[in-house]
Design an enzyme around this catalytic site. Structure first.
Site, PDB file in Angstrom:
ATOM      1  N   ARG A 140       0.980  -1.133   0.078  1.00  0.00           N
ATOM      2  CA  ARG A 140      -0.197  -0.173  -0.036  1.00  0.00           C
ATOM      3  C   ARG A 140       0.575   1.201   0.067  1.00  0.00           C
ATOM      4  O   ARG A 140       0.343   2.395  -0.586  1.00  0.00           O
ATOM      5  CB  ARG A 140      -0.891  -0.073   1.132  1.00  0.00           C
ATOM      6  CG  ARG A 140      -0.269  -0.237   2.334  1.00  0.00           C
ATOM      7  CD  ARG A 140      -1.334  -0.144   3.496  1.00  0.00           C
ATOM      8  NE  ARG A 140      -0.836  -0.776   4.880  1.00  0.00           N
ATOM      9  CZ  ARG A 140      -1.531  -1.238   5.897  1.00  0.00           C
ATOM     10  NH1 ARG A 140      -2.956  -1.040   5.808  1.00  0.00           N
ATOM     11  NH2 ARG A 140      -1.297  -1.685   7.043  1.00  0.00           N
ATOM     12  N   SER A 171      -6.795   1.783   5.761  1.00  0.00           N
ATOM     13  CA  SER A 171      -6.417   0.418   5.332  1.00  0.00           C
ATOM     14  C   SER A 171      -5.669   0.343   4.087  1.00  0.00           C
ATOM     15  O   SER A 171      -4.771  -0.418   4.059  1.00  0.00           O
ATOM     16  CB  SER A 171      -7.870  -0.332   5.437  1.00  0.00           C
ATOM     17  OG  SER A 171      -8.489  -0.249   6.396  1.00  0.00           O
ATOM     18  N   GLU A 188     -20.099   2.680  -0.867  1.00  0.00           N
ATOM     19  CA  GLU A 188     -19.477   2.348  -2.152  1.00  0.00           C
ATOM     20  C   GLU A 188     -20.103   2.612  -3.474  1.00  0.00           C
ATOM     21  O   GLU A 188     -19.500   3.172  -4.254  1.00  0.00           O
ATOM     22  CB  GLU A 188     -18.998   0.801  -2.085  1.00  0.00           C
ATOM     23  CG  GLU A 188     -18.062   0.448  -1.029  1.00  0.00           C
ATOM     24  CD  GLU A 188     -18.666   0.183   0.364  1.00  0.00           C
ATOM     25  OE1 GLU A 188     -19.642   0.258   0.440  1.00  0.00           O
ATOM     26  OE2 GLU A 188     -17.712  -0.165   1.172  1.00  0.00           O
ATOM     27  N   PHE A 241     -15.885  -5.027  -1.955  1.00  0.00           N
ATOM     28  CA  PHE A 241     -16.916  -3.880  -1.867  1.00  0.00           C
ATOM     29  C   PHE A 241     -16.740  -3.089  -3.244  1.00  0.00           C
ATOM     30  O   PHE A 241     -17.715  -2.604  -3.578  1.00  0.00           O
ATOM     31  CB  PHE A 241     -16.830  -3.238  -0.520  1.00  0.00           C
ATOM     32  CG  PHE A 241     -16.790  -4.139   0.534  1.00  0.00           C
ATOM     33  CD1 PHE A 241     -18.017  -4.915   0.747  1.00  0.00           C
ATOM     34  CD2 PHE A 241     -15.853  -4.287   1.381  1.00  0.00           C
ATOM     35  CE1 PHE A 241     -17.861  -5.777   1.825  1.00  0.00           C
ATOM     36  CE2 PHE A 241     -16.060  -4.980   2.615  1.00  0.00           C
ATOM     37  CZ  PHE A 241     -16.965  -5.719   2.707  1.00  0.00           C
ATOM     38  N   ARG A 247      -1.976  -4.815   0.173  1.00  0.00           N
ATOM     39  CA  ARG A 247      -1.712  -4.077   1.049  1.00  0.00           C
ATOM     40  C   ARG A 247      -0.495  -4.155   1.488  1.00  0.00           C
ATOM     41  O   ARG A 247       0.211  -3.298   2.287  1.00  0.00           O
ATOM     42  CB  ARG A 247      -2.835  -3.431   1.752  1.00  0.00           C
ATOM     43  CG  ARG A 247      -3.679  -4.162   2.718  1.00  0.00           C
ATOM     44  CD  ARG A 247      -4.690  -3.485   3.446  1.00  0.00           C
ATOM     45  NE  ARG A 247      -5.739  -4.140   3.928  1.00  0.00           N
ATOM     46  CZ  ARG A 247      -6.178  -4.311   5.048  1.00  0.00           C
ATOM     47  NH1 ARG A 247      -5.912  -3.294   5.884  1.00  0.00           N
ATOM     48  NH2 ARG A 247      -7.332  -5.027   5.522  1.00  0.00           N
TER      49      ARG A 247
END
Lengths: 327, 274
Positions: A16, A43, A64, A89, A173
């Site tokens: 990430r 996150s 979303e 999502f 990530r």
């Protein structure tokens, strides 16, 4: 004897962080780049972007569908929104918005889905996308990129900024095995050949690239020489590389951290069925939902390991031999 | 605004829309008729748009989130000169530039494509944000149906609009009290939309959606107090004699004779009200 996995170790940098650095580099030269989050800036690691470009960062909260639709509207005015959420999502939950609000009306939205497949690990089955690639492949003209390690983000983000359309970046990530040196070159839509054997070709993406290299080492111990392709761009698929592999190796194993239905394995099979059919074995998730556990446990649980690739390669080669004996 | 001018525009739009649907032989008459007066006010008195330059970046945007009522918007755009009124006769034909649901890639003057209900408001928010971020002028008006507000995405968007004090977007609710399968009160009660919007932090106004002066006043007030919504109280099928019925009028087969009678009735009512 040198090994394909020699020198490969866990990266010191999180994926990430590498992604956000790449995005910031682009954004410094392009004022149209906007970050949109659905309550995951922490996150997915976009927080540094918020610090540097507060006027170009939008955290929508947990919505979303709205975030994707809003991104589409922003792109209509010329902006280039990068929308971030966990992969499930980002794609499954907002699919109709991606399909109609973005792609159907030819808008320019970049979807970034974190935690591909088993890397969702202890978040468990609700957060474990095994179907995101399949969904995104169904969208006409979509582009799907899954980097194997942090080295690719520069090329991936640059492509997404400079090419119009709906693109999906499937991104881990956490730290991952570092396959490539700094400065390695990537061309979106062109597979990277990491080993050049002629007995079987392993076509892999994401975390399965490392497993493919391990498998190739294990096969070499048995006198079987595998070609390994990092198919970092799942769509558009590098059909020339797939066809060449079929012609030159005659047997193909695909390896993906995703359901074999709709994913890389399906894409390869579709390409071969219309060009040069050869035996294919698909390593990946089969008719299963995700579940909770550590990544190592889950890789074994769903058969996403070098050992499974080796078994698949041997089976595939035996099928090739049967086919050849019939000729 | 000039009341008579806008009323005449509304009558022309209604007649063109009836002609258009009659040429196709069928179509979404109910929800198209309920927004004709609103569209007439928007395109006559409110929107800063240019039929000769429909993509001008600093224009006002109009997003018809209830995209199945495209025929009413196409009639309006043709009336305003975005394209020839003759094109209205191609509605829904193969290769037409006028598909049943609004398509920004096909029709001059259609700002964004809609049809999957619940998505237009978020698109509008994006345009409004895009304008703000880039310092581009122009406002955004989004028409949503009352039945359409059953879709949850609208309320995601409303929360976002309120929290971010989106100052260049007006929500217009076509509160015609009916949806495809019947009355909203029977299928999923709407309760008090004004109170609902206010509870979400949106300034809410109510207007008689068939009174051009009231529509104008409330839209003007709303545009000056964003984030804002105007609940337009309308009647599904209004202004077209054959669709002003209590029974199913979402989608009707329309004969030449029905159209001729309805168009004559539009003229008669206009004359009586001027």
């Amino acid at each position: 004897m040198s090994r394909l996995t020699d020198g490969i170790a866990l990266d010191t940098k999180e994926m990430r962080a590498a992604y956000c650095e790449a995005l910031i580099r682009e954004a410094r030269n392009n004022g149209r780049i906007i970050v949109v989050d659905a309550d995951v800036s922490h996150s997915v690691g976009t927080e540094p972007f918020y610090k540097e470009f507060p006027g170009r960062s939008i955290n929508c909260g947990i919505m979303e569908a709205h975030a994707v639709g809003m991104s589409a509207g922003m792109s209509e005015t010329g902006l280039i929104p990068f929308f971030h959420a966990f992969g499930v999502f980002a794609t499954r939950r907002a699919f109709d918005q991606i399909f109609l609000s973005c792609a159907y009306q030819k808008l320019n939205v970049k979807i970034v889905g974190a935690d591909p497949g088993v890397t969702a690990a202890t978040n468990g089955g609700t957060h474990m996308p095994f179907e995101d690639i399949g969904l995104m492949r169904l969208i006409p003209n979509s582009v799907i990129i899954e980097p194997a390690d942090a080295a690719m983000y520069g090329a991936a983000v640059s492509y997404m900024v400079n090419n119009y359309g709906v693109h999906y970046l499937r991104t881990s990530r956490r730290k991952t095995m570092r396959i490539y040196p700094d400065g390695a070159e990537f061309v979106i839509g062109k597979a990277n050949k990491l080993a050049d054997g002629g007995d079987v070709c392993i076509i892999a993406s994401g975390i399965m690239v490392y497993e493919a290299l391990k498998a190739a080492d294990m096969l070499a111990d048995k006198g079987i020489y595998a070609r390994v392709l990092d198919m970092h761009t799942i769509k558009p698929l590098d059909t020339a590389a797939v066809e060449a592999a079929a012609r030159e190796c005659g047997a193909i194993v695909t390896a993906e951290n995703h359901n074999v239905t709709g994913g890389l394995g399906a894409a390869v099979c579709e390409a071969l069925a219309e060009t040069l059919p050869v035996p294919v074995e698909r390593v990946g998730v089969k008719e299963s939902f995700g579940e909770v556990g550590g990544q190592d446990y889950l890789q074994k649980r769903f058969g996403l390991t070098a050992e499974e690739i080796v078994k698949a390669a041997e089976k595939c080669i035996s099928r090739k031999k049967i086919q050849e004996s019939k000729k | 605004m000039d009341r008579k001018t806008t009323m005449k525009a509304a009558a022309e739009i209604r007649k063109l829309c009836i002609e258009e649907l009659a040429a196709a032989g069928y179509g979404h008459i109910g929800g198209s008729m309920s927004i004709c007066d609103i569209l007439a006010v928007l395109y006559t008195d409110i929107l800063d748009t240019d039929p000769k330059d429909p993509r001008r970046p600093d224009r006002d945007y109009l997003i018809l989130s209830k995209g199945h009522c495209g025929p009413a918007l196409y009639a309006t755009l043709a009336y305003k000169g975005y394209f020839d009124v003759e094109e209205l006769k191609t509605l829904n034909r193969g290769g037409t530039s006028l598909p049943s649901h609004c398509d920004r890639l096909k029709t001059p003057g259609i700002d964004l494509s809609t049809g999957s209900l619940g998505q237009g408001l978020s698109l509008g928010v994006g345009v409004a944000m895009g304008k703000k971020i880039q310092g581009v002028g122009g406002r955004v008006f989004v028409i949503v149906g009352d039945g359409e507000l059953q879709e949850g995405q609208n309320w995601e968007a409303v929360q976002f609009i309120a929290h971010n004090s989106i100052s260049n977007l007006v929500i217009i609710v076509d509160n015609n009290k009916r949806q495809l399968d019947g009355y909203t009160k029977d299928i999923c009660r709407t309760f008090d939309y004004k109170a609902k919007f206010e509870s979400f932090g949106i300034h809410a106004f109510e207007a008689n959606g068939h009174d051009v002066c009231d529509i104008y006043d409330k839209l003007t007030a709303a545009a000056g107090t964003c984030p804002a919504a105007v609940i337009m109280n309308t009647e599904k099928g209004h202004g077209c004699s054959f669709s002003e019925i209590p029974g199913f009028n979402h989608y009707m087969v329309i004969s030449r004779e029905m159209a001729d009678q309805a168009i004559a009735e539009v003229d008669r009512r206009l004359e009586a009200s001027l």
